[in-house]
Design a protein around this motif. Structure first.
Motif, short mmCIF file in Angstrom:
data_model
loop_
_atom_site.label_atom_id
_atom_site.label_comp_id
_atom_site.label_asym_id
_atom_site.label_seq_id
_atom_site.Cartn_x
_atom_site.Cartn_y
_atom_site.Cartn_z
N TYR A 119 -82.45 39.48 0.17
CA TYR A 119 -81.49 40.00 1.14
C TYR A 119 -81.35 39.04 2.31
N GLY A 120 -80.28 39.24 3.10
CA GLY A 120 -80.12 38.55 4.37
C GLY A 120 -79.31 37.28 4.29
N ALA A 121 -78.89 36.82 5.46
CA ALA A 121 -78.05 35.64 5.57
C ALA A 121 -78.89 34.40 5.85
N GLY A 122 -78.18 33.28 6.03
CA GLY A 122 -78.86 32.06 6.44
C GLY A 122 -78.99 31.00 5.38
N ILE A 123 -78.47 31.23 4.16
CA ILE A 123 -78.58 30.22 3.11
C ILE A 123 -77.23 29.65 2.72
N ARG A 124 -76.19 29.95 3.52
CA ARG A 124 -74.84 29.41 3.29
C ARG A 124 -74.28 29.84 1.94
N ALA A 125 -74.42 31.13 1.64
CA ALA A 125 -73.95 31.67 0.38
C ALA A 125 -72.58 32.32 0.54
N PRO A 126 -71.88 32.61 -0.55
CA PRO A 126 -70.57 33.24 -0.45
C PRO A 126 -70.66 34.71 -0.06
N GLU A 127 -69.49 35.35 -0.04
CA GLU A 127 -69.40 36.77 0.31
C GLU A 127 -70.29 37.61 -0.60
N LEU A 128 -70.87 38.67 -0.02
CA LEU A 128 -71.75 39.62 -0.70
C LEU A 128 -73.13 39.04 -1.02
N HIS A 129 -73.39 37.81 -0.63
CA HIS A 129 -74.68 37.20 -0.91
C HIS A 129 -75.62 37.24 0.30
#
Length: 325
Positions: A119-129
């Motif tokens: 979970y969570g942000a910060g890895i420069r992934a696309p939407e819903l990731h």
């Protein structure tokens, strides 16, 4: 003891579980041949075979639904959903079946499965990731929700979750999968589900965090120390059930509290923690309990990702507001 990062600790926990309990199965998209999108299951299929480490179709509802059938028939499935935002297609299975088997059967059956979800942000992934949907699932009775912040806790909590007689949703903070290493014991050990951990003691303010936000909160606590404020940082580790005793005891000691989470602020788990403190430690408070969360927007893409999630500066501002009330 070996030194593992968080993803290595999870992999080691899965290996130990597969070794010590023949009922344990790992299943999910690409968990076998490819070793998982983050390589959490790398090498496990070669070691334990394709009947215990199972590549599935891209169908989250099917992965979780099949795991329900396995669990109620005596197995210990550990399904992986590649990203927490991909849990949404499986919500019907989780809410209508996974969490209700014990009550529906009046205790004749249980559903001992562990759903792993980065979970969570910060890895420069696309939407819903990059979603942080823990509040959705904490609200569902019948589920336990766990979120480790360190390699040691990740292995111990995952092994405890696999041994648990009821379903556990295991959120993994993917932004810190490889951020640091620490000593992790070999073999089997557990960290109790339902117990928080005071990782930094302090007398002026209690700060509650979990997952990715723990390290950021510790940075903020160090900055606060430069201003003369001693912040107690509590890693919740388990989000449902919450460790009420540790939360309330900390607030009763410090008289001030701040909750930090990566999920959007409105109706996040922080609101529940604030209510818990108001109900159990109101007379100890010297200031209102504040929350620092992400903004109330869908998780943004690359260029705005770092602006949305709380950082040490925003957390320090929250500490300052509480301390100067």
């Amino acid at each position: 003891m070996a030194k593992f990062n968080l993803i290595q600790a999870i992999q080691d926990a899965l290996r130990v579980a597969l070794q010590v309990d023949e009922r344990v199965l790992v299943l999910g998209e690409d968990v076998g041949v490819n070793g998982g999108v983050f390589r959490a299951t790398e090498g496990l299929q070669a070691e334990f075979g394709s009947l215990r480490v199972i590549d599935t179709p891209l169908a989250e509802a099917g992965i979780v639904g099949a795991s329900v059938g396995l669990a109620v028939n005596g197995m210990r499935p550990v399904p992986e959903v590649q990203f927490a935002g991909f849990l949404y297609p499986a919500v019907e299975q989780i809410v209508c079946h996974v969490s209700r088997v014990r009550t529906r059967s009046q205790g004749r059956f249980s559903c001992p499965l562990v759903i792993r979800a980065p979970y969570g942000a910060g890895i420069r992934a696309p939407e819903l990731h990059g979603d942080s949907p823990e509040a959705f699932f904490v609200h569902q009775p019948g589920l336990k929700v766990v979120c480790p912040s360190t390699p040691y806790d990740a292995k111990g909590l995952l092994l405890a979750a696999i041994a648990d007689p009821d379903p556990v949703l295991f959120f993994e903070p993917m932004r810190i999968y490889r951020a640091f290493k620490e000593e992790v014991p070999e073999g089997h050990y557990t960290v109790p589900i339902g117990r928080a951990n005071i990782v930094r003691t302090g007398k002026d303010l209690s700060l509650f965090a979990w997952g990715t936000m723990l390290r950021v909160s510790l940075e903020a606590a160090e900055l606060a120390k430069q201003r003369g404020w001693e912040v107690e940082v509590v890693d919740l580790r388990t989000l449902s059930p919450l460790d009420r005793e540790t939360i309330l005891a900390s607030v009763q000691k410090t008289g001030r509290a701040l909750v930090v989470h990566e999920a959007p602020k409105t109706a996040g788990l922080g609101a529940e923690i604030v209510s818990l403190i108001n109900e159990g430690a109101l007379l100890s408070l010297e200031a209102p309990v504040l929350r620092v969360g992400s903004y109330d927007v869908p998780q943004p893409l690359f260029s705005l990702e770092d602006i949305c999630a709380p950082d040490a500066r925003r957390i320090l501002h929250g500490i300052e507001r509480v301390m100067t009330y």
